[in-house]
Motif scaffolding. Sequence first.
Motif, PDB file in Angstrom:
ATOM      1  N   THR A  47      96.804 -56.891 -58.188  1.00 28.72           N
ATOM      2  CA  THR A  47      96.081 -57.173 -59.042  1.00 28.72           C
ATOM      3  C   THR A  47      94.757 -56.479 -59.510  1.00 28.72           C
ATOM      4  OG1 THR A  47      96.681 -59.481 -57.866  1.00 28.72           O
ATOM      5  CG2 THR A  47      94.582 -59.512 -59.852  1.00 28.72           C
ATOM      6  N   PRO A  48      94.542 -56.728 -61.294  1.00 27.39           N
ATOM      7  CA  PRO A  48      92.643 -56.173 -61.192  1.00 27.39           C
ATOM      8  C   PRO A  48      91.817 -57.455 -61.279  1.00 27.39           C
ATOM      9  CG  PRO A  48      94.397 -55.839 -63.335  1.00 27.39           C
ATOM     10  CD  PRO A  48      95.096 -56.692 -61.712  1.00 27.39           C
ATOM     11  N   ILE A  49      90.551 -57.044 -59.900  1.00 28.82           N
ATOM     12  CA  ILE A  49      89.866 -58.116 -60.486  1.00 28.82           C
ATOM     13  C   ILE A  49      88.974 -58.162 -60.582  1.00 28.82           C
ATOM     14  CG2 ILE A  49      87.518 -58.569 -58.252  1.00 28.82           C
ATOM     15  CD1 ILE A  49      89.522 -56.346 -56.079  1.00 28.82           C
ATOM     16  N   ARG A  50      88.479 -59.432 -61.319  1.00 36.08           N
ATOM     17  CA  ARG A  50      87.469 -59.912 -62.953  1.00 36.08           C
ATOM     18  C   ARG A  50      86.822 -60.476 -61.562  1.00 36.08           C
ATOM     19  NH1 ARG A  50      92.028 -63.096 -63.657  1.00 36.08           N
ATOM     20  NH2 ARG A  50      90.971 -64.713 -63.012  1.00 36.08           N
ATOM     21  N   TRP A  51      85.780 -58.760 -62.045  1.00 34.99           N
ATOM     22  CA  TRP A  51      84.912 -58.518 -60.960  1.00 34.99           C
ATOM     23  C   TRP A  51      83.551 -59.681 -61.863  1.00 34.99           C
ATOM     24  CZ3 TRP A  51      83.998 -58.124 -56.165  1.00 34.99           C
ATOM     25  CH2 TRP A  51      84.805 -56.425 -55.606  1.00 34.99           C
ATOM     26  N   LYS A  52      82.351 -60.737 -61.872  1.00 36.62           N
ATOM     27  CA  LYS A  52      81.481 -61.205 -62.257  1.00 36.62           C
ATOM     28  C   LYS A  52      79.924 -59.385 -62.507  1.00 36.62           C
ATOM     29  CE  LYS A  52      82.327 -65.663 -60.612  1.00 36.62           C
ATOM     30  NZ  LYS A  52      81.900 -66.343 -60.029  1.00 36.62           N
ATOM     31  N   HIS A  53      78.872 -60.417 -63.391  1.00 37.53           N
ATOM     32  CA  HIS A  53      78.084 -59.629 -63.403  1.00 37.53           C
ATOM     33  C   HIS A  53      77.692 -59.067 -62.370  1.00 37.53           C
ATOM     34  CE1 HIS A  53      75.269 -57.544 -66.450  1.00 37.53           C
ATOM     35  NE2 HIS A  53      74.977 -58.134 -65.668  1.00 37.53           N
ATOM     36  N   ASN A  54      77.587 -57.648 -62.612  1.00 37.56           N
ATOM     37  CA  ASN A  54      76.176 -56.572 -61.362  1.00 37.56           C
ATOM     38  C   ASN A  54      77.178 -56.931 -59.777  1.00 37.56           C
ATOM     39  OD1 ASN A  54      74.918 -55.335 -63.122  1.00 37.56           O
ATOM     40  ND2 ASN A  54      73.595 -56.607 -63.257  1.00 37.56           N
ATOM     41  N   MET A  55      78.780 -57.451 -60.023  1.00 38.08           N
ATOM     42  CA  MET A  55      78.473 -57.614 -57.919  1.00 38.08           C
ATOM     43  C   MET A  55      79.363 -56.892 -58.003  1.00 38.08           C
ATOM     44  SD  MET A  55      77.034 -60.478 -57.775  1.00 38.08           S
ATOM     45  CE  MET A  55      77.275 -60.619 -56.359  1.00 38.08           C
ATOM     46  N   ASN A  56      80.448 -55.921 -58.929  1.00 40.81           N
ATOM     47  CA  ASN A  56      81.444 -54.931 -58.408  1.00 40.81           C
ATOM     48  C   ASN A  56      81.531 -53.858 -57.328  1.00 40.81           C
ATOM     49  OD1 ASN A  56      83.436 -53.059 -58.431  1.00 40.81           O
ATOM     50  ND2 ASN A  56      83.739 -53.377 -60.150  1.00 40.81           N
ATOM     51  N   LEU A  57      81.645 -54.829 -56.281  1.00 44.21           N
ATOM     52  CA  LEU A  57      81.456 -53.627 -54.778  1.00 44.21           C
ATOM     53  C   LEU A  57      82.238 -52.485 -54.927  1.00 44.21           C
ATOM     54  CD1 LEU A  57      82.177 -56.669 -52.251  1.00 44.21           C
ATOM     55  CD2 LEU A  57      80.614 -56.321 -53.425  1.00 44.21           C
ATOM     56  N   VAL A  58      83.222 -52.394 -55.698  1.00 41.88           N
ATOM     57  CA  VAL A  58      84.130 -50.886 -55.587  1.00 41.88           C
ATOM     58  C   VAL A  58      83.060 -49.995 -56.201  1.00 41.88           C
ATOM     59  CG1 VAL A  58      85.513 -49.816 -56.119  1.00 41.88           C
ATOM     60  CG2 VAL A  58      85.720 -51.834 -55.612  1.00 41.88           C
ATOM     61  N   GLU A  59      82.793 -50.188 -57.214  1.00 36.78           N
ATOM     62  CA  GLU A  59      81.103 -49.482 -58.223  1.00 36.78           C
ATOM     63  C   GLU A  59      80.343 -49.659 -57.581  1.00 36.78           C
ATOM     64  OE1 GLU A  59      81.860 -47.886 -60.763  1.00 36.78           O
ATOM     65  OE2 GLU A  59      84.593 -48.591 -60.525  1.00 36.78           O
ATOM     66  N   GLN A  60      79.708 -50.284 -56.648  1.00 33.15           N
ATOM     67  CA  GLN A  60      78.764 -50.113 -56.203  1.00 33.15           C
ATOM     68  C   GLN A  60      78.317 -49.194 -55.108  1.00 33.15           C
ATOM     69  OE1 GLN A  60      77.053 -54.012 -54.433  1.00 33.15           O
ATOM     70  NE2 GLN A  60      77.209 -54.633 -56.776  1.00 33.15           N
ATOM     71  N   LYS A  61      79.799 -49.240 -54.298  1.00 31.52           N
ATOM     72  CA  LYS A  61      80.187 -48.088 -53.437  1.00 31.52           C
ATOM     73  C   LYS A  61      80.406 -46.685 -54.427  1.00 31.52           C
ATOM     74  CE  LYS A  61      79.432 -49.616 -49.276  1.00 31.52           C
ATOM     75  NZ  LYS A  61      78.549 -49.223 -48.862  1.00 31.52           N
ATOM     76  N   LYS A  62      80.548 -46.611 -55.324  1.00 32.05           N
ATOM     77  CA  LYS A  62      80.604 -45.267 -55.668  1.00 32.05           C
ATOM     78  C   LYS A  62      79.786 -44.454 -56.139  1.00 32.05           C
ATOM     79  CE  LYS A  62      85.269 -46.043 -57.452  1.00 32.05           C
ATOM     80  NZ  LYS A  62      86.501 -45.897 -58.649  1.00 32.05           N
ATOM     81  N   ALA A  63      78.704 -45.855 -56.268  1.00 33.85           N
ATOM     82  CA  ALA A  63      77.252 -45.037 -57.332  1.00 33.85           C
ATOM     83  C   ALA A  63      76.821 -43.620 -56.112  1.00 33.85           C
ATOM     84  CB  ALA A  63      76.590 -46.293 -57.643  1.00 33.85           C
ATOM     85  N   LYS A  64      76.708 -42.881 -56.475  1.00 31.85           N
ATOM     86  CA  LYS A  64      75.569 -41.731 -56.139  1.00 31.85           C
ATOM     87  C   LYS A  64      74.102 -42.516 -55.368  1.00 31.85           C
ATOM     88  CE  LYS A  64      78.719 -37.911 -57.136  1.00 31.85           C
ATOM     89  NZ  LYS A  64      78.277 -36.583 -58.168  1.00 31.85           N
ATOM     90  N   ALA A  65      73.492 -41.920 -54.392  1.00 27.58           N
ATOM     91  CA  ALA A  65      72.410 -42.327 -53.619  1.00 27.58           C
ATOM     92  C   ALA A  65      71.280 -41.465 -54.999  1.00 27.58           C
ATOM     93  CB  ALA A  65      71.846 -41.747 -52.537  1.00 27.58           C
ATOM     94  N   PRO A  66      69.876 -41.253 -54.764  1.00 28.23           N
ATOM     95  CA  PRO A  66      69.346 -40.478 -56.019  1.00 28.23           C
ATOM     96  C   PRO A  66      69.175 -38.913 -55.281  1.00 28.23           C
ATOM     97  CG  PRO A  66      68.247 -42.006 -54.774  1.00 28.23           C
ATOM     98  CD  PRO A  66      69.174 -42.709 -54.816  1.00 28.23           C
ATOM     99  N   ALA A  67      68.607 -37.921 -55.801  1.00 24.33           N
ATOM    100  CA  ALA A  67      68.517 -36.575 -54.934  1.00 24.33           C
ATOM    101  C   ALA A  67      67.367 -36.861 -54.599  1.00 24.33           C
ATOM    102  CB  ALA A  67      69.017 -35.375 -56.236  1.00 24.33           C
TER     103      ALA A  67
END
Length: 254
Positions: A162-182
């Motif tokens: 099932t594709p997850i319909r994330w609420k605004h700014n609550m996407n846990l998958v994308e938050q984990k994919k985001a890279k930490a600042p250098a």
Amino acid sequence: QPSKEGGMCEPKQKKAKVDEVAAEAPVTELETAAEKALASLQEVQEEITKSADDAAAEVLAVEKKYNALRKPMYEKRKKLIEDIPDFWFVTLCNHPVIGALFTEEDQKALQYLSGIVVEDHEDIKSGFSIAMFFKPNPYFENEVLTKDFNTPDAEKFEATATPIRWKHNMNLVEQKKAKAPAPSIANKRHHEQEEEEPELPSFFSWFTPEEEGIELGDEFKTVWLDPFTYYMAGLEEEAEGEEGPASEEATGDQ
């Protein structure tokens, strides 16, 4: 009197032909015996294969029968679980494989988990599906997330989710994919010296198209059959932890 050109040589030629035939005869017999054995072996192997196919068909028939018998038991269990707060969340957290995949944010989202259902496909051999039911929550709109495994044969499988319909700014998958600042030049050396454990991806990435994870699906099947044991495992550990200091004090007082 025989001539010098022939006569006496004829018996030797005849004997040579007899010896040649005699030498070839065992080889021909061996080849014939091997051909007969191979033909018989093929027949026996076909019988064995048919027997194995018949056994597999009977096993599937038995599994179908007991799957049907367990359905009312599952319904009874479901009603009882409804009176136990956070039953499925605690159960999954206590599972040694599944629980190890949850990040801190995953656990917050999974506290809204209200139920789990694992079902074999109708013919059993073609796969199974997992459904996770959720109460209204601040993370996504879905009331149920599903993962389906289609196994057309033993060598491969196909997974859909099932594709997850994330609420605004609550996407846990994308938050984990985001890279930490250098790191800046000033603290780069310090950053390189730090030994940080790699962060776990979100458990919910399992529901993305690129994740298949049938091994995790198999773990859910073990939970579905006996969630009670995994739920109680945590309570037993808590009880042992509470008894530990008390028992040590009692031993010291003696």
